[in-house]
Design an enzyme around this catalytic site. Structure first.
Site: not given
Ligand code: DHB
Length: 391
Positions: A72, A201, A293, A297, A385
């Site tokens: 991605h 997001y 989450p 990271k 990121y």
């Molecule tokens: C996923 C989880 C995340 O916390 C994130 O920032 C991006 C993707 C996932 O589980 O696909």
């Protein structure tokens, strides 16, 4: 049992370290509390930094991350009902790979088995002894209740956010730093096609949502919820309408829905233990630090720890000098605090606490506008990121 490195915890961090050590001819043993199936079915995040992908592929775990991972080159930040795409390749010449953490575990566990690694599941570590000496030990019981004592040169705590190893460090030498959050994520897996090419997001008046993916036919999505939410109280229809509300906008964007086959609530926490070592015991991954989450990271940070600790151990066993081992905690913590900052920042910018102060909710939108309307702002997010260079 005699070994050089006794690793407590057989998740991705412990197994990756074990794999690298074995490749360098350094004898090690991994002892894990859970069984293989439970770890395999624990759904976690899905984003790997390019450096994590490289660690898996270059070290000969296997090539599945390259053939089955999905590269991605950006994300979509959605707020006020509008999409703001960020192009990581253009901004910082980097990409990430979507490859579920349980697949990383499956690959590492298979590689350890293939290469004759000593990994024992279903074992309970009951004591860690003499970590302040050059002959640390730990005791564990296996699934049959047989007691073992492991004599090692070094012990590594890779046993996750509820780490037993971490709790064995003396009170007098440790300091814990933490933040609690008034929300959690409701995570689902669904049999549906992708709703959008990139991950979304979304900040909305109803709270955060993340539209992620697993494959062409399975998708992963999350929405901000109460930490005590009961997943069974939610029907599929209710979940879909909650997710849709959070991505609604004038562009009429519609999620592609399907049967939901997994529902879990993920707790939120920021946590750091300092230092990450005491005597001959070293903490890696969630055992030493936990991030919320948002931004995925956790595993990436664990792999960065593994890289630093592996190089220190390799130097220790080949030269006898513990100089690099002595620097492990300080070096690893530099990246840990950068990732803590990024994860906290993404979380606070994108989530809206229930009964949020209206000023703070508007301020977060001002921050999103600042980031997305400037190339510098976009680059700041993109660099964090996709991951800072490994040290
Ligand atoms: C996923 C989880 C995340 O916390 C994130 O920032 C991006 C993707 C996932 O589980 O696909």
């Amino acid at each position: 049992i005699k070994t050089k490195v006794g690793i407590i915890g057989g998740g991705p961090a412990g197994l990756m370290l074990s794999h690298l050590l074995s490749k360098s001819g350094i004898d090690n043993l991994v002892v894990e509390m859970r069984d293989h199936e439970t770890i395999r079915n624990t759904h976690r995040a899905g984003i790997l930094e390019a450096q994590a992908v490289k660690m898996l592929s270059d070290s000969g775990v296997n090539g599945r991350v390259l053939t089955h991972g999905d590269e991605h080159a950006g994300i979509d930040l959605r707020f006020n009902g509008e999409s703001h795409p960020l192009d990581f390749r253009d901004l910082v010449n980097a990409t990430v790979t979507l490859y579920a953490q349980n697949e990383v575990f499956v690959d590492l566990a298979a590689a350890r088995q293939r290469d004759g690694g000593d990994v024992r599941y279903n074992c309970e570590v009951t004591e860690i002894l003499d970590m302040e000496t050059s002959t640390p030990k730990f005791r564990f019981t296996d699934a049959q209740g047989t007691l073992f004592e492991v004599h090692a040169d070094v012990i590594v705590g890779a046993d996750g956010s509820r780490s037993f190893a971490r709790r064995q460090m003396p009170d007098t030498v440790r300091k814990d730093f933490k933040v609690a959050y008034p929300f959690a994520w409701f995570g689902i897996l669904t049999e549906a096609p992708k709703s959008s090419p990139e991950l979304i997001y979304a900040n909305s008046p109803h709270g955060f949502a993340l539209i992620s993916q697993r494959s062409e036919t399975v998708q992963r999505m999350y929405f901000q919820c109460d930490p005590n939410e009961d997943v069974n109280a939610w029907s599929d229809d209710q979940i879909w309408s909650e997710l849709q509300k959070r991505v609604d906008g004038p562009d009429n964007f519609q999620l592609k829905t399907g049967k939901i086959f997994d529902k879990t609530v993920l707790g939120f926490r920021s946590f750091v233990r300092e230092p990450l070592s005491h005597g001959r015991m070293f903490l890696i991954g969630d055992a030493g630090h936990t991030v919320p989450p948002t931004g995925a990271k956790g595993l990436n940070l664990a792999f960065a720890d593994v890289k630093v600790l592996f190089e220190a151990l390799d130097s220790f066993f080949s030269t006898g000098s513990d100089k690099l081992l002595g620097g492990y905690s300080d070096l690893a913590l530099k990246r840990v605090w950068k990732a803590q900052n990024f994860s906290y920042w993404m979380t606070s910018m994108l989530h809206t606490p229930v009964n949020a102060d209206p000023f703070m909710a508007k301020r977060a939108l001002g921050e999103l506008e600042t980031v997305t309307s400037s190339r510098y702002g976009q680059q700041y997010l993109a660099e964090s990121y996709t991951g800072w260079p490994h040290s």
